[in-house]
Structures are given as C-alpha cells and as structure tokens.
Design a protein around this motif. Structure first.
Motif, PDB file in Angstrom:
ATOM      1  N   LYS A 130      -2.438 -12.590  12.605  1.00  0.00           N
ATOM      2  CA  LYS A 130      -1.188 -12.370  13.568  1.00  0.00           C
ATOM      3  C   LYS A 130       0.297 -12.553  12.486  1.00  0.00           C
ATOM      4  O   LYS A 130       0.477 -13.455  11.871  1.00  0.00           O
ATOM      5  CB  LYS A 130      -1.152 -14.050  14.538  1.00  0.00           C
ATOM      6  CG  LYS A 130      -2.445 -13.612  15.680  1.00  0.00           C
ATOM      7  CD  LYS A 130      -2.523 -12.128  16.291  1.00  0.00           C
ATOM      8  CE  LYS A 130      -1.701 -11.535  17.033  1.00  0.00           C
ATOM      9  NZ  LYS A 130      -1.447 -10.236  17.498  1.00  0.00           N
ATOM     10  N   ALA A 131       0.835 -12.188  13.228  1.00  0.00           N
ATOM     11  CA  ALA A 131       3.071 -11.971  12.834  1.00  0.00           C
ATOM     12  C   ALA A 131       2.787 -13.437  12.482  1.00  0.00           C
ATOM     13  O   ALA A 131       3.362 -14.029  11.821  1.00  0.00           O
ATOM     14  CB  ALA A 131       3.630 -11.279  13.797  1.00  0.00           C
ATOM     15  N   ASN A 132       2.526 -14.535  13.477  1.00  0.00           N
ATOM     16  CA  ASN A 132       3.384 -15.559  12.925  1.00  0.00           C
ATOM     17  C   ASN A 132       2.034 -16.555  12.443  1.00  0.00           C
ATOM     18  O   ASN A 132       2.716 -17.842  12.047  1.00  0.00           O
ATOM     19  CB  ASN A 132       2.873 -16.707  14.763  1.00  0.00           C
ATOM     20  CG  ASN A 132       1.124 -16.730  15.308  1.00  0.00           C
ATOM     21  OD1 ASN A 132       0.314 -16.294  14.663  1.00  0.00           O
ATOM     22  ND2 ASN A 132       1.008 -17.423  16.426  1.00  0.00           N
ATOM     23  N   GLY A 133       1.300 -15.800  11.217  1.00  0.00           N
ATOM     24  CA  GLY A 133       0.714 -16.813  10.153  1.00  0.00           C
ATOM     25  C   GLY A 133      -0.985 -17.017  10.635  1.00  0.00           C
ATOM     26  O   GLY A 133      -1.548 -17.405  10.049  1.00  0.00           O
TER      27      GLY A 133
ATOM     28  N   ASP B  80       4.191  -3.557   2.964  1.00  0.00           N
ATOM     29  CA  ASP B  80       4.824  -5.148   3.396  1.00  0.00           C
ATOM     30  C   ASP B  80       2.921  -4.880   3.381  1.00  0.00           C
ATOM     31  O   ASP B  80       3.619  -6.681   4.013  1.00  0.00           O
ATOM     32  CB  ASP B  80       5.663  -4.960   4.537  1.00  0.00           C
ATOM     33  CG  ASP B  80       5.580  -4.577   5.478  1.00  0.00           C
ATOM     34  OD1 ASP B  80       4.229  -4.007   5.092  1.00  0.00           O
ATOM     35  OD2 ASP B  80       6.484  -4.824   6.180  1.00  0.00           O
ATOM     36  N   LYS B  81       2.090  -5.138   3.852  1.00  0.00           N
ATOM     37  CA  LYS B  81       0.822  -5.162   4.130  1.00  0.00           C
ATOM     38  C   LYS B  81       0.661  -6.137   5.350  1.00  0.00           C
ATOM     39  O   LYS B  81       0.193  -6.372   5.979  1.00  0.00           O
ATOM     40  CB  LYS B  81      -0.115  -6.523   3.149  1.00  0.00           C
ATOM     41  CG  LYS B  81      -0.046  -5.819   1.922  1.00  0.00           C
ATOM     42  CD  LYS B  81      -0.390  -6.768   1.254  1.00  0.00           C
ATOM     43  CE  LYS B  81      -0.726  -6.187  -0.129  1.00  0.00           C
ATOM     44  NZ  LYS B  81      -0.860  -6.849  -1.379  1.00  0.00           N
TER      45      LYS B  81
ATOM     46  N   GLU C 266      -1.461  -6.607  16.733  1.00  0.00           N
ATOM     47  CA  GLU C 266      -0.579  -5.623  16.959  1.00  0.00           C
ATOM     48  C   GLU C 266      -0.260  -4.510  15.840  1.00  0.00           C
ATOM     49  O   GLU C 266       0.112  -5.551  14.992  1.00  0.00           O
ATOM     50  CB  GLU C 266       0.150  -6.735  17.658  1.00  0.00           C
ATOM     51  CG  GLU C 266      -0.501  -7.193  19.087  1.00  0.00           C
ATOM     52  CD  GLU C 266       0.097  -7.982  20.162  1.00  0.00           C
ATOM     53  OE1 GLU C 266       0.383  -8.309  20.747  1.00  0.00           O
ATOM     54  OE2 GLU C 266       0.337  -9.499  18.374  1.00  0.00           O
ATOM     55  N   ILE C 267       1.053  -4.215  15.892  1.00  0.00           N
ATOM     56  CA  ILE C 267       2.057  -3.366  15.138  1.00  0.00           C
ATOM     57  C   ILE C 267       2.163  -4.775  14.635  1.00  0.00           C
ATOM     58  O   ILE C 267       3.483  -6.173  15.606  1.00  0.00           O
ATOM     59  CB  ILE C 267       2.968  -2.264  15.479  1.00  0.00           C
ATOM     60  CG1 ILE C 267       2.156  -1.325  15.750  1.00  0.00           C
ATOM     61  CG2 ILE C 267       3.830  -1.980  14.718  1.00  0.00           C
ATOM     62  CD1 ILE C 267       2.672   0.182  16.556  1.00  0.00           C
ATOM     63  N   GLY C 268       2.355  -5.518  13.258  1.00  0.00           N
ATOM     64  CA  GLY C 268       3.367  -6.331  12.813  1.00  0.00           C
ATOM     65  C   GLY C 268       2.107  -7.151  12.267  1.00  0.00           C
ATOM     66  O   GLY C 268       2.382  -8.019  11.203  1.00  0.00           O
ATOM     67  N   ASP C 269       1.048  -7.275  12.697  1.00  0.00           N
ATOM     68  CA  ASP C 269       0.074  -8.593  12.301  1.00  0.00           C
ATOM     69  C   ASP C 269       0.135  -7.603  11.078  1.00  0.00           C
ATOM     70  O   ASP C 269       0.069  -6.966  10.749  1.00  0.00           O
ATOM     71  CB  ASP C 269      -1.412  -8.386  13.151  1.00  0.00           C
ATOM     72  CG  ASP C 269      -1.042  -8.747  14.226  1.00  0.00           C
ATOM     73  OD1 ASP C 269      -0.117  -9.392  15.231  1.00  0.00           O
ATOM     74  OD2 ASP C 269      -2.052  -8.971  15.384  1.00  0.00           O
ATOM     75  N   THR C 270      -0.584  -9.031  10.034  1.00  0.00           N
ATOM     76  CA  THR C 270      -0.585  -9.003   8.200  1.00  0.00           C
ATOM     77  C   THR C 270      -2.313  -8.755   8.285  1.00  0.00           C
ATOM     78  O   THR C 270      -2.463  -8.955   8.083  1.00  0.00           O
ATOM     79  CB  THR C 270       0.140  -9.911   7.881  1.00  0.00           C
ATOM     80  OG1 THR C 270      -0.347 -10.757   7.508  1.00  0.00           O
ATOM     81  CG2 THR C 270       1.606  -9.820   8.277  1.00  0.00           C
ATOM     82  N   VAL C 271      -2.342  -8.168   6.634  1.00  0.00           N
ATOM     83  CA  VAL C 271      -3.449  -8.508   5.788  1.00  0.00           C
ATOM     84  C   VAL C 271      -3.332  -8.974   4.656  1.00  0.00           C
ATOM     85  O   VAL C 271      -1.771  -8.590   3.991  1.00  0.00           O
ATOM     86  CB  VAL C 271      -3.783  -6.601   6.133  1.00  0.00           C
ATOM     87  CG1 VAL C 271      -4.234  -6.319   6.667  1.00  0.00           C
ATOM     88  CG2 VAL C 271      -3.888  -5.929   5.060  1.00  0.00           C
ATOM     89  N   THR C 272      -4.363  -9.628   3.842  1.00  0.00           N
ATOM     90  CA  THR C 272      -4.160  -9.732   2.711  1.00  0.00           C
ATOM     91  C   THR C 272      -5.067  -9.800   2.402  1.00  0.00           C
ATOM     92  O   THR C 272      -6.830  -9.777   3.251  1.00  0.00           O
ATOM     93  CB  THR C 272      -3.430 -11.708   2.930  1.00  0.00           C
ATOM     94  OG1 THR C 272      -4.562 -12.414   3.316  1.00  0.00           O
ATOM     95  CG2 THR C 272      -2.454 -12.424   3.311  1.00  0.00           C
ATOM     96  N   PHE C 273      -5.616  -9.404   0.817  1.00  0.00           N
ATOM     97  CA  PHE C 273      -6.627  -9.234   0.148  1.00  0.00           C
ATOM     98  C   PHE C 273      -6.784  -9.775  -1.118  1.00  0.00           C
ATOM     99  O   PHE C 273      -6.069  -9.631  -1.056  1.00  0.00           O
ATOM    100  CB  PHE C 273      -6.980  -8.133   0.902  1.00  0.00           C
ATOM    101  CG  PHE C 273      -6.274  -6.893   0.123  1.00  0.00           C
ATOM    102  CD1 PHE C 273      -6.547  -6.112  -1.118  1.00  0.00           C
ATOM    103  CD2 PHE C 273      -5.381  -6.031   0.529  1.00  0.00           C
ATOM    104  CE1 PHE C 273      -5.617  -5.264  -2.309  1.00  0.00           C
ATOM    105  CE2 PHE C 273      -4.315  -5.133  -0.124  1.00  0.00           C
ATOM    106  CZ  PHE C 273      -4.446  -4.366  -0.892  1.00  0.00           C
TER     107      PHE C 273
END
Length: 159
Positions: A43-46, A108-109, A149-156
């Motif tokens: 989520k955008a909040n981490g 920006d992922k 949601e738009i703004g959620d992030t991904v790391t891989f």
C-alpha cells in the motif's frame, strides 16, 4: 502400357497421400512457470499486501510472448514485464488463454493504472493511460481482491 504406368503412379500417389499422419494431433508441451524472483505489492503507506513469485519478461522476445499459450497460473504467481524506459504502453490478449489483470507501474515503481479482467484471446488494445516502465500480469480478479490502488508500490528482487 501407358495405362498401366499411369495406374501405377496413381496408386502410389494415393498411398503416399494417405491420411496416416493427417489424423495425428501435434501436442505442444505445456509452458511451465519458472520462478525467477519475488515481487511485493505494498500500500502507499508501506503496508505489504502480498509477495508473489514472478517470471521476468526482459528481452523483446519475452515481452512479445508474455503469458501466451499458458493454461494455468497460481494466484501467488505473476509475470513482470521490464522495459528500458517509461512510455505509454498497450497490451492485448492474443494467444493468451488466461483472464488477467494488467497492472501498469511507473519508473518510480508506483502503480499508475490497471486493466482488470482482460478477456482471453481478445486482441483489443488495453492501454496504460499514462507512461509505464513495468507491467505486472496476474490472474483476473486479484487486483480487486487485494484492493490495489493507483499509488500503491512494488518492489522486486531477481534470484
């Protein structure tokens, strides 16, 4: 004599054109998932949503082929398409038998747009609406299930 020769060649042609191989179906080997890394959606909040096993589509051939011809994929699996630049993208479902959610991700992922419940074998373009550098494909319905949601992030990470 000419008639006998012609009959002989006609008979040989009929035998050689027989359907002994024509009724055999060619069976293509099923493409199996190969874990090449892991991707975490947050989520955008981490707060982490889920961690997926992923295959990477990095070469032109891998990006063009994607999940084509696959007949199954687990809900904890996906394919991440990696491009060298951030541009408006458009995917389609040619030769893709699985209904998918297509998640477009910026440089920006962060998730920038979605195409949910893409229909199998439909060649209609499914655009990103804004520039994207990464595209994640997962089984249809998961983006909604995970409340992405738009703004959620991904790391891989690659293995």
């Amino acid at each position: 004599m000419k008639k006998i020769v012609l009959l002989f060649f006609f008979a040989v042609a009929m035998v050689s054109c027989g359907d002994s191989d024509q009724n055999k179906k060619v069976k293509t080997a099923e493409i199996k998932f190969t874990k090449e890394g892991e991707l975490t959606l947050s989520k955008a909040n981490g707060d982490d949503i889920i961690t997926l096993n992923v295959e990477f589509a990095e070469t032109a051939y891998e990006r063009e082929t994607g999940l084509m011809h696959r007949t199954s994929m687990k809900d904890n699996e996906g394919m991440l398409f990696i491009f060298s630049s951030s541009l408006p993208r458009s995917f389609y479902m040619k030769n893709t038998y699985l209904p998918l959610d297509i998640i477009y991700i910026g440089a920006d992922k962060k998730i920038v747009s979605f195409q949910e419940n893409a229909k199998p074998l439909d060649e209609t373009g499914l655009p990103s609406e804004v520039p994207a550098m990464y595209v994640l494909e997962v089984n249809a319905g998961l983006a909604e299930k995970w409340l992405l949601e738009i703004g959620d992030t991904v790391t891989f990470v690659k293995h």
